[in-house]
Design an enzyme around this catalytic site. Structure first.
Site, PDB file in Angstrom:
ATOM      1  N   HIS A   1       0.807  -1.238   0.000  1.00 13.63           N
ATOM      2  CA  HIS A   1       0.000   0.000   0.000  1.00 13.63           C
ATOM      3  C   HIS A   1       0.827   1.267   0.000  1.00 13.63           C
ATOM      4  O   HIS A   1       0.345   2.318   0.418  1.00 13.63           O
ATOM      5  CB  HIS A   1      -0.968  -0.025   1.195  1.00 13.63           C
ATOM      6  CG  HIS A   1      -2.008  -1.089   1.057  1.00 13.63           C
ATOM      7  ND1 HIS A   1      -2.720  -1.593   2.113  1.00 13.63           N
ATOM      8  CD2 HIS A   1      -2.437  -1.765  -0.028  1.00 13.63           C
ATOM      9  CE1 HIS A   1      -3.555  -2.524   1.683  1.00 13.63           C
ATOM     10  NE2 HIS A   1      -3.404  -2.661   0.392  1.00 13.63           N
TER      11      HIS A   1
ATOM     12  N   SER B   1      -6.523  -7.148  10.457  1.00 11.88           N
ATOM     13  CA  SER B   1      -7.924  -7.580  10.621  1.00 11.88           C
ATOM     14  C   SER B   1      -8.383  -8.394   9.416  1.00 11.88           C
ATOM     15  O   SER B   1      -9.481  -8.937   9.418  1.00 11.88           O
ATOM     16  CB  SER B   1      -8.814  -6.342  10.776  1.00 11.88           C
ATOM     17  OG  SER B   1      -8.634  -5.481   9.644  1.00 11.88           O
TER      18      SER B   1
HETATM   19  C1  BV8 Z   1      -8.197  -2.530  -5.074  1.00 11.29           C
HETATM   20  C2  BV8 Z   1      -3.134   2.831   2.803  1.00 11.29           C
HETATM   21  C3  BV8 Z   1      -8.471  -3.077  -7.331  1.00 11.29           C
HETATM   22  C4  BV8 Z   1      -3.472   4.245   2.982  1.00 11.29           C
HETATM   23  C5  BV8 Z   1      -5.089   1.395   2.924  1.00 11.29           C
HETATM   24  C6  BV8 Z   1     -15.399  -1.220  -4.292  1.00 11.29           C
HETATM   25  C7  BV8 Z   1     -14.661  -0.457  -5.194  1.00 11.29           C
HETATM   26  C8  BV8 Z   1     -13.280  -0.553  -5.265  1.00 11.29           C
HETATM   27  C9  BV8 Z   1     -12.618  -1.436  -4.457  1.00 11.29           C
HETATM   28  C10 BV8 Z   1     -13.360  -2.161  -3.563  1.00 11.29           C
HETATM   29  C11 BV8 Z   1     -14.732  -2.085  -3.480  1.00 11.29           C
HETATM   30  N1  BV8 Z   1     -15.141  -2.946  -2.496  1.00 11.29           N
HETATM   31  C12 BV8 Z   1     -14.081  -3.557  -1.961  1.00 11.29           C
HETATM   32  C13 BV8 Z   1     -13.012  -3.096  -2.608  1.00 11.29           C
HETATM   33  C14 BV8 Z   1     -11.665  -3.469  -2.399  1.00 11.29           C
HETATM   34  C15 BV8 Z   1     -11.085  -2.512  -1.361  1.00 11.29           C
HETATM   35  C16 BV8 Z   1     -11.405  -3.113  -0.012  1.00 11.29           C
HETATM   36  O1  BV8 Z   1     -10.878  -4.149   0.308  1.00 11.29           O
HETATM   37  N2  BV8 Z   1     -12.279  -2.455   0.763  1.00 11.29           N
HETATM   38  C17 BV8 Z   1     -12.606  -3.015   2.062  1.00 11.29           C
HETATM   39  C18 BV8 Z   1     -12.825  -1.887   3.057  1.00 11.29           C
HETATM   40  C19 BV8 Z   1     -13.822  -3.911   1.912  1.00 11.29           C
HETATM   41  N3  BV8 Z   1      -9.681  -2.504  -1.640  1.00 11.29           N
HETATM   42  C20 BV8 Z   1      -9.149  -1.575  -2.434  1.00 11.29           C
HETATM   43  O2  BV8 Z   1      -9.736  -0.603  -2.867  1.00 11.29           O
HETATM   44  C21 BV8 Z   1      -7.703  -1.832  -2.812  1.00 11.29           C
HETATM   45  N4  BV8 Z   1      -7.550  -1.712  -4.229  1.00 11.29           N
HETATM   46  O3  BV8 Z   1      -9.015  -3.359  -4.719  1.00 11.29           O
HETATM   47  O4  BV8 Z   1      -7.817  -2.317  -6.371  1.00 11.29           O
HETATM   48  C22 BV8 Z   1      -9.662  -2.295  -7.710  1.00 11.29           C
HETATM   49  C23 BV8 Z   1      -9.496  -0.974  -8.066  1.00 11.29           C
HETATM   50  C24 BV8 Z   1     -10.625  -0.276  -8.455  1.00 11.29           C
HETATM   51  C25 BV8 Z   1     -11.877  -0.906  -8.466  1.00 11.29           C
HETATM   52  C26 BV8 Z   1     -12.015  -2.232  -8.063  1.00 11.29           C
HETATM   53  C27 BV8 Z   1     -10.897  -2.932  -7.681  1.00 11.29           C
HETATM   54  C28 BV8 Z   1      -6.792  -0.835  -2.134  1.00 11.29           C
HETATM   55  C29 BV8 Z   1      -6.884  -0.982  -0.634  1.00 11.29           C
HETATM   56  C30 BV8 Z   1      -5.785  -0.164   0.021  1.00 11.29           C
HETATM   57  C31 BV8 Z   1      -6.390   0.845   0.953  1.00 11.29           C
HETATM   58  N5  BV8 Z   1      -5.306   1.514   1.655  1.00 11.29           N
HETATM   59  N6  BV8 Z   1      -4.091   2.031   3.535  1.00 11.29           N
HETATM   60  C32 BV8 Z   1      -3.296   4.677   4.412  1.00 11.29           C
HETATM   61  O5  BV8 Z   1      -2.684   3.961   5.229  1.00 11.29           O
HETATM   62  O6  BV8 Z   1      -3.792   5.749   4.713  1.00 11.29           O
HETATM   63  S1  BV8 Z   1      -6.072   0.378   3.834  1.00 11.29           S
HETATM   64  C33 BV8 Z   1      -5.552   0.187   5.425  1.00 11.29           C
HETATM   65  O7  BV8 Z   1      -6.452  -0.732   6.052  1.00 11.29           O
HETATM   66  C34 BV8 Z   1      -4.227  -0.520   5.578  1.00 11.29           C
HETATM   67  O8  BV8 Z   1      -3.300  -0.217   4.589  1.00 11.29           O
HETATM   68  C35 BV8 Z   1      -4.535  -1.979   5.593  1.00 11.29           C
HETATM   69  O9  BV8 Z   1      -4.297  -2.545   4.353  1.00 11.29           O
HETATM   70  C36 BV8 Z   1      -5.999  -2.010   5.780  1.00 11.29           C
HETATM   71  C37 BV8 Z   1      -6.351  -3.002   6.859  1.00 11.29           C
HETATM   72  O10 BV8 Z   1      -5.878  -2.507   8.025  1.00 11.29           O
HETATM   73  P1  BV8 Z   1      -5.040  -3.434   9.026  1.00 11.29           P
HETATM   74  O11 BV8 Z   1      -3.612  -3.232   8.720  1.00 11.29           O
HETATM   75  O12 BV8 Z   1      -5.537  -4.826   9.049  1.00 11.29           O
HETATM   76  O13 BV8 Z   1      -5.392  -2.682  10.364  1.00 11.29           O
HETATM   77  P2  BV8 Z   1      -6.743  -2.800  11.213  1.00 11.29           P
HETATM   78  O14 BV8 Z   1      -6.802  -1.615  12.101  1.00 11.29           O
HETATM   79  O15 BV8 Z   1      -7.900  -3.108  10.325  1.00 11.29           O
HETATM   80  O16 BV8 Z   1      -6.477  -4.108  12.107  1.00 11.29           O
HETATM   81  C38 BV8 Z   1      -5.410  -4.093  13.029  1.00 11.29           C
HETATM   82  C39 BV8 Z   1      -5.336  -5.496  13.595  1.00 11.29           C
HETATM   83  O17 BV8 Z   1      -4.220  -5.555  14.484  1.00 11.29           O
HETATM   84  C40 BV8 Z   1      -6.559  -5.888  14.412  1.00 11.29           C
HETATM   85  O18 BV8 Z   1      -6.990  -7.171  14.013  1.00 11.29           O
HETATM   86  C41 BV8 Z   1      -6.051  -5.900  15.857  1.00 11.29           C
HETATM   87  O19 BV8 Z   1      -6.689  -6.906  16.618  1.00 11.29           O
HETATM   88  C42 BV8 Z   1      -4.607  -6.231  15.665  1.00 11.29           C
HETATM   89  N7  BV8 Z   1      -3.713  -5.772  16.727  1.00 11.29           N
HETATM   90  C43 BV8 Z   1      -3.849  -4.676  17.509  1.00 11.29           C
HETATM   91  N8  BV8 Z   1      -2.787  -4.600  18.354  1.00 11.29           N
HETATM   92  C44 BV8 Z   1      -1.979  -5.653  18.066  1.00 11.29           C
HETATM   93  C45 BV8 Z   1      -2.565  -6.397  17.027  1.00 11.29           C
HETATM   94  N9  BV8 Z   1      -2.005  -7.521  16.527  1.00 11.29           N
HETATM   95  C46 BV8 Z   1      -0.835  -7.912  17.059  1.00 11.29           C
HETATM   96  N10 BV8 Z   1      -0.196  -7.242  18.044  1.00 11.29           N
HETATM   97  C47 BV8 Z   1      -0.745  -6.120  18.574  1.00 11.29           C
HETATM   98  N11 BV8 Z   1      -0.111  -5.475  19.573  1.00 11.29           N
END
Ligand code: BV8
Ligand code: ZN
Length: 268
Positions: free
Chosen positions: A140, A209
């Site tokens: 990303h 997540s």
């Molecule tokens: C794509 C960068 C092809 C920026 C991020 C409709 C239209 C278009 C696309 C979509 C659509 N519907 C779905 C999609 C796909 C979409 C998607 O997946 N959406 C989700 C919300 C459903 N994805 C995209 O758009 C991707 N591109 O698909 O391209 C395409 C293109 C056009 C049209 C169609 C398809 C691009 C996605 C990239 C987004 N960018 N970030 C920035 O940082 O500002 S997303 C961001 O959230 C992160 O980068 C990461 O990837 C994502 C998930 O976050 P996590 O890292 O998992 O963090 P989170 O907080 O969620 O979880 C933390 C975890 O850690 C928890 O489980 C917690 O329990 C745990 N934790 C906490 N403490 C600890 C721990 N674990 C261990 N130790 C600890 N101490």
């Protein structure tokens, strides 16, 4: 059923499992790693949590009180670049004050422990690189890159000074060098990550997540390809039930303990 620390439990009692000790929970993973050459680590924001970096979806996380669509999409930037830059400048400012934590450091040292170790991260914070990881694939992008919206020129920054950075080359408005929702991942990076996931013998899924695609598809691909996939995360995720092993303990505790177990066996 979920195998937690070697104990098979029904998902419903996931959070009630009290492992008698972390070392015992990690043994099945250590056993697999001792035999493995091709090891892959997939990380998300949770690996930086113990450095004090907010995750996205935990309480107090970056998305709390706002919608990703309002801050992390090209449309949001087109609508209000000032607001998006405020969001990214505040994250950069927080990152200037933090350091890699033991989880980042163990992952960096794993590069020399295994014949063929790779790190695929969703994180943009640069802490894996600061901890010394070199075999790193950033799905990303990188929050420390400014990319011109006109000519594409990129520059690495290390401070947080300009409210709306201008391109050094053409004066165009710059944007953060990260991948927003609805944007394609950088050329070739995901394809390489797919290959690594398909080839890996052991995969560590740390601090994600598993909700954002296509990154979230990698762990399942590795499991389907026969890898032993261990999830290290204090909370259940969308992937937990597909994991070979779940270690419900923070990365900053479990990874140093895992390294200690592996060190003991190599010194035997
Ligand atoms: C794509 C960068 C092809 C920026 C991020 C409709 C239209 C278009 C696309 C979509 C659509 N519907 C779905 C999609 C796909 C979409 C998607 O997946 N959406 C989700 C919300 C459903 N994805 C995209 O758009 C991707 N591109 O698909 O391209 C395409 C293109 C056009 C049209 C169609 C398809 C691009 C996605 C990239 C987004 N960018 N970030 C920035 O940082 O500002 S997303 C961001 O959230 C992160 O980068 C990461 O990837 C994502 C998930 O976050 P996590 O890292 O998992 O963090 P989170 O907080 O969620 O979880 C933390 C975890 O850690 C928890 O489980 C917690 O329990 C745990 N934790 C906490 N403490 C600890 C721990 N674990 C261990 N130790 C600890 N101490
Ligand atoms: Zn330019």
């Amino acid at each position: 059923m979920v195998l937690i620390g070697g104990v098979t439990v029904k998902r419903t009692c996931y959070n009630m499992v009290m492992a008698d000790n972390l070392s015992q929970m990690l043994q099945p993973l250590a056993n697999e790693l001792r035999k493995a050459s091709r090891v892959l680590c997939l990380t998300g924001a949770g690996v930086s949590a113990e450095s004090g970096v907010p995750t996205f979806r935990d309480s107090g996380g970056l998305w709390e009180g706002c919608r990703p669509e309002d801050l992390a999409t090209p449309e949001a930037f087109g609508r209000d670049p000032e607001q998006v830059w405020r969001f990214y400048r505040s994250r950069r400012a927080k990152l200037l004050a933090v350091q890699p934590n033991p989880a980042h450091e163990v992952i960096a040292r794993f590069e020399s422990r295994f014949d063929d170790f790779h790190l695929v991260t969703q994180n943009v914070d640069g802490l894996h690189q600061q901890a010394g990881s070199k075999q790193i694939h950033c799905l990303h992008g990188d929050i420390w890159i400014d990319r011109c919206t006109e000519c594409g020129f990129e520059r690495r920054v290390a401070t947080v000074d300009e409210p709306m950075p201008q391109c050094d080359r053409c004066g165009g408005l710059a944007r953060p060098g990260v991948v927003w929702f609805g944007e394609m991942l950088p050329d070739g990076v995901f394809e390489r990550a797919v290959q690594l996931a398909a080839d890996a013998e052991v995969v560590l899924v740390v601090g994600t997540s598993s909700v954002v695609y296509p990154a979230a598809s990698l762990a399942g691909l590795a499991a389907q390809s026969g890898a032993f996939v261990a999830e290290i995360n204090p909370n259940a995720t969308a992937f937990s039930e597909s994991a070979s092993l779940v270690i419900p303990v923070e990365a900053g505790k479990s990874l140093p303990e895992l390294e200690k177990i592996l060190d003991i066996s190599t010194s035997d």
